[in-house]
Write an enzyme that holds these catalytic residues in place. Structure first.
Site, short mmCIF file in Angstrom:
data_model
loop_
_atom_site.label_atom_id
_atom_site.label_comp_id
_atom_site.label_asym_id
_atom_site.label_seq_id
_atom_site.Cartn_x
_atom_site.Cartn_y
_atom_site.Cartn_z
N ASP A 125 49.76 49.44 30.31
CA ASP A 125 50.30 50.92 30.29
C ASP A 125 51.53 51.41 29.37
O ASP A 125 51.99 52.56 29.40
CB ASP A 125 50.82 51.31 31.72
CG ASP A 125 49.90 51.53 32.61
OD1 ASP A 125 48.52 51.90 32.19
OD2 ASP A 125 49.94 51.16 33.79
N ASP A 136 42.13 53.26 34.46
CA ASP A 136 43.21 54.03 33.90
C ASP A 136 43.48 53.89 32.52
O ASP A 136 44.08 54.42 31.45
CB ASP A 136 44.49 53.71 34.43
CG ASP A 136 44.17 52.95 36.05
OD1 ASP A 136 43.15 52.90 36.30
OD2 ASP A 136 45.38 52.89 36.59
N1 GLY Z 1 48.08 52.94 37.41
C1 GLY Z 1 47.76 54.19 37.07
C2 GLY Z 1 47.14 54.88 38.38
O1 GLY Z 1 47.91 54.51 39.41
O2 GLY Z 1 46.74 55.90 38.31
#
Ligand code: GLY
Length: 376
Positions: free
Chosen positions: A91, A154
């Site tokens: 991320d 994601d």
């Molecule tokens: N980790 C990204 C989400 O929870 O959408």
């Protein structure tokens, strides 16, 4: 009424509440609001970019110096995380796109550019050549088979940092990784009907695909609504950087599925495929992210079909404002109620979440035709 006029009160609400919040929240990293007040996370949390990103959005509108100073103070606090790098995971794009890259694009700060390139390099270093994926998360022993070979939907939103790094360095390495990862996500996580899975697991040595998992969704065959929203926005952005028709087709397939599943309220439940959906929590953040993706999609789809995506985004944003907006509650710091972070883990259920607020603000400002620089 044109969207610019209809969205005027929403813009005013977002600016008013954020300018108030910046005085009380300061350069912390708000994540989830409980009892009206945002609780802070660490500077390394995946959500740590959204507050500074929101402040940069509002700084663009208002020129407010405190918004800029606070966003810059957040960015500085993340230097230790970047230098130590062991806490970093996939991320990094979420974090440094909205802090350093936003800062560099808006101010030309060369230190911010250096940080964004460092984050892009770490992100590229997570690529598994055999599996064709950017590895998600860090070591965990609590799930069968471990998680060394997993990737998640994601992660598509982390890839714009790689596309930017390739352009910034005139070196296609980063872009090759972004495309290879997107190809794998399209193949393994986007289903023919436009629904999406959250997690795909591969053998990290041979690269062989093993299984999909439910992750933050209800199950392996379900349709986690925020995962679909990440797919719409992530694939539409992938198209904007590459011009690849399969990315546009994938974004549209998921968008059409998402819109077909939305209830009349336009606010999705946390998963579109629940055995007993009545009374289940909503996820307003999924709606906000999807609106951002639909607006991006509308840029690339000509004619009536593109306009329909834009109208769908406008309808979602209006519904978010009317149903989830906190414009009448000065005691609540969050902009949107009714987001759900991780229902299967029993975490962050039916609360304001900072990423819901960020994507709501981004989509509203963009659709309203306000000063808007795409950070992604
Ligand atoms: N980790 C990204 C989400 O929870 O959408």
């Amino acid at each position: 009424m044109p969207p610019e006029d209809r969205l005027g009160p929403i813009v005013e609400f977002i600016e008013r509440k954020t300018l108030k919040n910046v005085c009380s929240i300061g350069s912390k990293f708000p994540f989830l609001s409980a009892g009206g007040a945002y609780q802070a996370s660490s500077p390394s949390a995946w959500t740590a970019g959204f507050w500074p990103g929101l402040l940069w959005l509002i700084h663009q509108q208002t020129g407010d110096p405190l918004c800029r100073e606070t966003a810059e103070a957040c960015e500085l606090q993340q230097d230790e995380v970047l230098q130590q790098f062991v806490e970093l995971d996939h991320d990094m794009g979420f974090i440094w796109t909205l802090t350093s890259l936003a800062s560099y694009k808006l101010t030309g700060n060369s230190e911010s550019r250096r940080r964004a390139l460092a984050a892009a390099s770490h992100l590229a270093g997570r690529f598994n050549l055999k599996a064709g994926i950017i590895r998600a998360q860090n070591d965990r022993t609590d799930i069968p088979g471990g998680n060394i070979g997993i990737t998640i939907m994601d992660c598509l939103m982390n890839l714009p940092l790689l596309y930017w790094a390739s352009a910034a360095t005139d070196d296609p390495r980063f872009r090759h990784i972004a495309e290879a990862h997107t190809d794998s996500a399209l193949e393994r996580l986007v289903r023919p009907d436009g629904s999406t899975a959250h997690v795909a697991r591969f053998d990290p040595w041979s690269g062989q695909f093993l299984e999909v998992r439910g992750g933050q969704g209800y199950g392996a065959d379900s349709a986690w609504s925020r995962g679909a929203a990440w797919a719409i926005y992530g694939l539409a952005l992938g198209y904007s950087y590459t011009g690849r028709p399969d990315y546009l087709e994938g974004a549209r397939r998921v968008a059409d599925f998402f819109l077909a599943q939305l209830p009349a309220s336009r606010i999705p439940g946390w998963d579109f495929r629940l055995p007993d959906p009545a009374g289940q929590p909503w996820d307003s953040s999924a709606a906000a992210i999807a609106a951002g993706g639909l607006i991006e999609l509308a840029v690339h789809v000509p004619g009536a079909e593109g306009l329909a995506y834009q109208q769908a985004a406008a309808d979602i944003l209006q519904a978010l404002y009317e149903i989830c907006g906190t414009q009448r509650d000065d005691g609540e710091q969050g902009l949107l109620l009714h987001a759900t972070g991780n229902y299967p883990a029993g975490k962050q259920v039916d609360v304001p979440l900072i990423y819901g607020d960020y994507f709501f603000a981004e989509a509203v400002l963009r659709l309203a035709g306000r000063p808007f620089l795409r950070f992604w």
